[in-house]
Design a protein around this motif. Sequence first.
Motif, PDB file in Angstrom:
ATOM      1  N   THR A   1     -36.962   9.769 -69.285  1.00 48.13           N
ATOM      2  CA  THR A   1     -38.215   9.726 -70.030  1.00 48.13           C
ATOM      3  C   THR A   1     -37.957   9.686 -71.529  1.00 48.13           C
TER       4      THR A   1
ATOM      5  N   HIS B   1     -36.515   6.165 -72.552  1.00 45.09           N
ATOM      6  CA  HIS B   1     -37.532   5.119 -72.617  1.00 45.09           C
ATOM      7  C   HIS B   1     -38.442   5.312 -73.819  1.00 45.09           C
TER       8      HIS B   1
ATOM      9  N   GLN C   1     -39.083   2.760 -77.227  1.00 44.56           N
ATOM     10  CA  GLN C   1     -40.340   2.442 -77.900  1.00 44.56           C
ATOM     11  C   GLN C   1     -40.257   2.766 -79.389  1.00 44.56           C
TER      12      GLN C   1
ATOM     13  N   TYR D   1     -29.667  -2.932 -70.643  1.00 46.05           N
ATOM     14  CA  TYR D   1     -31.056  -2.529 -70.459  1.00 46.05           C
ATOM     15  C   TYR D   1     -31.734  -3.615 -69.640  1.00 46.05           C
TER      16      TYR D   1
END
Length: 493
Positions: free
Chosen positions: A110, A113, A117, A232
């Motif tokens: 989490t 990711h 962003q 990725y």
Amino acid sequence: MSESEADSVSEGSVNHVEDGFFRQIRDAVARSQVAFCCAGKVPITAESTFEQIRDTLEDGQLKSAPVTIRWDRKDGKTISKVVLPIVSEERRGTGRPSKKQKTASDVLGTQSHAAIQDLLDDCAPASFGKGGKDVLDDSYRKAVKLDSDQFSTNFNPYDVGIIGAIAQTLLPGVARPILKKAKDCTFSECLGVVAELYKLNVYSSPSGKFKPHVDTPRGLAQFGTLVVCLPYRHEGGQLRVAHGGQETIYDWGNQNDIVQWAAFYSDCEHEVYEVTAGHRITLTYNLYAYDQLDGFNQEPSKIDRDSYALYHRVKEALASPQFFPEGGTLGFHCVHAYAHANDIVIKTLPYTLKGDDAVIFSIFKAFGLSVSLHAVMEDLEDHYANERRRYDSDDMSDANLVSTGLPDIQITDEGGDEDNCVTDSVENSWKSEWRNDIEWFGGPGNQEIAVVHLAYGNQASAEWHYSTAAILVDIPGKEASLRKALEAKGSKV
């Protein structure tokens, strides 16, 4: 049969055999297909020190630690970090957790990711060069980027063998020598490849892309580009690289547990297809050839010359007394682009020849022939035919202006007026000679400005002329010792 008729038949036979060798050499050059790009994969290991990585080399494959990217946040006060690949519970072997259970890897995933962003938020739109300016246009290139002074990474292409592979494939002269000269200095000891970290780029779905283009060289010694795709997962975003009617497509979206890379010459057209899912994250490096010993003292080499049909065709031709019996000159237009009119680049040639050009130069050099680089001006005759007063005979109608060596760009205040025609202006300032005795192979390649001079009409103006680079090979007559040696049975070069 009269003596004159016999001589005519003999001459025709020689010309027929000679033409046959020319066809064979042309075919061999066309089929050489030297690499214009190369690529590879580097597995990711969980080990974090060099000693631990070294201990895992049972299969002879260098491995990379997980790739860490640190970058400056937009506020200029904090730094963020992401580690790739992002580890899932399946890869950590924890099994599928229950709905109520939350593992450490869930938290890590989490956070990672979220860091991706953050990375996207802190990147700036990526531009491209057009007409000497940086342009932003999402219809042509849609991506974001960080400049090299805005981020750092633990990934080093030298540590995992990428630079060594590039040196051996794209600059064969850097990797292995044909000849050793004084002081036993090999070519690999004199030249090296420098990879300069340039940018981090991200192409994101639904429409991240970069349409076909050719990179703008960032320095006179730059010969190529290295693109490293970080682990990725994404879909689409394939890299297409093309040169000379050939193309290679790299699809890096299916695996997120390896680092994948591709390198290619600066004059190759390439594009990034649209990313349809996820984010395609890459590091881009500029590749330079540099002189380690403050002086080039080796001719360019090639790898496994016996594997090239050109080597065998040349050997057969030189061994035949019917091939150029009186000697002659072969000319090969360079396939790749070089700034051959720049005085700095001139010093690096022929040592930084690429691909087919390096192979052609090296093969003929291996036979002990005189091989040299020249600039050729082909359009002067056609453009100023009415001014070619000195060369109006039929035997010079197809002559080209060939430089003596590689001159840098010439700027002169001479001009094409009544007393001094344009052809005179070029000839007087550009060290060259008119030649129609060269057997040419291939067509002219990349053009560089060679001469700038004054032109007169209603008012004075500047006029310029372009040249292309070519390799010239002087073939000695059939009585030369090296050809006699090849003619003898069992002789070797």
